[in-house]
Design a protein around this motif. Structure first.
Motif, short mmCIF file in Angstrom:
data_model
loop_
_atom_site.label_atom_id
_atom_site.label_comp_id
_atom_site.label_asym_id
_atom_site.label_seq_id
_atom_site.Cartn_x
_atom_site.Cartn_y
_atom_site.Cartn_z
N ILE A 59 0.84 -1.21 0.00
CA ILE A 59 0.00 0.00 0.00
C ILE A 59 0.87 1.24 0.00
O ILE A 59 0.60 2.23 -0.73
N SER A 60 1.99 1.27 0.79
CA SER A 60 2.87 2.44 0.86
C SER A 60 3.57 2.67 -0.47
O SER A 60 3.67 3.81 -0.97
N ASP A 61 4.12 1.61 -1.10
CA ASP A 61 4.80 1.76 -2.38
C ASP A 61 3.87 2.28 -3.47
O ASP A 61 4.24 3.13 -4.29
N THR A 62 2.66 1.77 -3.49
CA THR A 62 1.69 2.22 -4.50
C THR A 62 1.36 3.69 -4.33
O THR A 62 1.24 4.46 -5.30
N ALA A 63 1.23 4.17 -3.10
CA ALA A 63 0.93 5.58 -2.84
C ALA A 63 2.06 6.47 -3.32
O ALA A 63 1.82 7.53 -3.93
N GLU A 64 3.36 6.11 -3.07
CA GLU A 64 4.47 6.91 -3.53
C GLU A 64 4.52 6.97 -5.05
O GLU A 64 4.79 8.01 -5.65
#
Length: 460
Positions: A59-64
């Motif tokens: 989820i964090s990688d996709t947001a960045e």
């Protein structure tokens, strides 16, 4: 082993199954109750801690990544906005300049077309005046022609043997031919003027149509020039880049107006020449028409006199015949009375002869009385036969007299009708002397219909 009464609530498997249903089980054992409680406490599906950590990292990688793409897109959009804004402003200013130049070109041609249209209007007015003068000369023959045709038509109402080809009819037809000949000469001049007016009107309409189109085009261009990006009437249109049907080039546009102006000038020159030619032979044939009118009226008066004599003769014959009919009717009544009076002696003789047949014996002899009665009966029957024959002959003669009297009455009626028609024709022809042919008001032009049924050229 115990028994107990229990009330179990069964919950549906899904919300669409409806409300909770209660089922009463009055007799269940204790073992059955413990088994159902154990099944209801079974745990669901469980995830591991590593799966949970992996999900959070994803989820964090996709947001960045999404934020990076968004930042790049925003930078490119700002650059594009600056470039397109400058280009749009320049194109709008350049289009407005072209609109201003086009409006000036249209204004220049509008002035040229308006000036030419005014010249055409003046020439049409001048040609119309010349045409009206010729029409007044032609209209002067309308009343004689109308009167002559009316007399010919009225005389067609004669009946029977009164419908004859007499000198009056010949003079009336000759008068019609003379008027037609005079009208043809004048009508040719009017037709040429009418045709030239049609050409002038056509050229003027072409100028007006061209001028109207330029006015509308100028209004449209002015409206387009006044529009801005903040105008409330602007909107997106379907397929605005299409080439409209009938579009022309600037060269064709200018050549079209040049042709309209050149054609109008040519027609005005032809009209000027026609007005010079049309100032020839307008008032003619007055003496000839007067001579023919006098000859026609003399023939009508002569025919009227003959008809009056014939009517008087027929009336006298009818009066004499009526007197003879009256005398014959009196004689017939006398014959009928004599015939009726002879019936009584005949009845007497027949009765005497019949009664004497009843004499008895030798007294039934043919004596002198018998011969006398027979002779008397024969004489009476011969008298009756002669009276009947004479009565029939008299009745036949009376019928012939009455029939001929009726025929004379019909003939007199026809003659009186013919006489009335001749008298009415003379009264109608009185309009020729009360209104001279040249007495035509200059303000009331009544042109005759030509062969193509054209009357006046409507000048808009």
């Amino acid at each position: 082993m115990c028994r107990m009464s229990a009330k179990i609530h069964l919950v549906p498997a899904s919300p669409s199954a409806g409300h909770m249903a209660s089922y009463s089980l009055p007799y269940l054992s204790c073992d059955s109750v413990r088994t159902m409680a154990t099944l209801s406490a079974k745990p669901g599906l469980r995830y591991s801690v590593s799966d949970w950590d992996t999900s959070n990292k994803q989820i964090s990688d996709t947001a960045e990544h999404r934020r990076h793409i968004s930042h790049k897109t925003r930078q490119e959009g700002r650059a594009l906005r600056n470039e397109t804004t400058s280009k749009t402003n320049w194109d709008t200013s350049d289009s407005s300049r072209r609109l201003s130049d086009r409006i000036w070109d249209i204004s220049r041609w509008r002035e040229t077309l308006e000036s030419c249209a005014q010249e055409v209007e003046k020439e049409m007015d001048a040609l119309t005046l010349g045409k009206e003068e010729t029409e007044r000369a032609l209209a002067a023959t309308a009343v004689p022609l109308e009167v002559t045709v009316e007399c010919l038509t009225r005389r067609e109402g004669r009946r029977g043997n009164e419908l004859v080809s007499d000198p009056v009819e010949a003079q009336l037809k000759k008068e019609v031919e003379m008027i037609d000949g005079a009208q043809r000469v004048l009508q040719q001049r009017i037709d040429k003027a009418f045709e030239q007016l049609c050409l002038l009107q056509e050229s003027r309409q072409q100028l007006s149509h061209d001028l109207q189109n330029k006015m509308e085009a100028q209004d449209i261009d002015l409206s387009c020039l006044s529009l801005t990006v903040t105008s409330p009437e602007i909107s997106l249109k379907p397929n605005p880049l299409r080439i409209p049907i009938g579009s022309t080039t600037p060269q064709q546009w200018e050549q079209f107006s040049q042709y309209n102006v050149a054609r109008a000038q040519e027609e005005m020159q032809a009209s000027l020449q026609l007005r010079d030619d049309m100032s020839v032979t307008r008032v003619q044939l007055q003496n000839e028409l007067d001579t023919q009118r006098i000859a026609t009226e003399f023939a009508i008066r002569k025919r009227t006199h003959h008809l009056e004599q014939a009517c008087d003769e027929t009336q006298w014959q009818m009066k004499s015949t009526q007197d003879e009919i009256s005398d014959m009717e009196r004689d017939i009544r006398s014959l009928e009375d004599d015939l009726q009076a002879t019936m009584a002696p005949l009845k007497l003789v027949h009765t005497r002869l019949e009664n004497r047949t009843k004499r008895p014996g030798v007294d039934l002899c043919r004596d002198e009385v018998q011969y006398g009665l027979v002779n008397e009966a024969n004489q009476l029957e011969a008298t009756i036969l002669a009276l009947k024959q004479k009565l029939a002959q008299a009745q036949h003669s009376l019928q012939a007299l009455q029939l001929h009297q009726a025929h004379m009455g019909e003939d007199l009626s026809r003659k009186q009708d013919a006489l009335s028609l001749e008298q009415r024709s003379l009264e109608t022809r009185g309009r020729l002397t009360s209104a001279p042919l040249t007495d035509v008001s200059s303000g009331a032009v009544v042109p005759l219909t030509n062969s193509s049924r054209r009357h006046n050229l409507e000048l808009a």
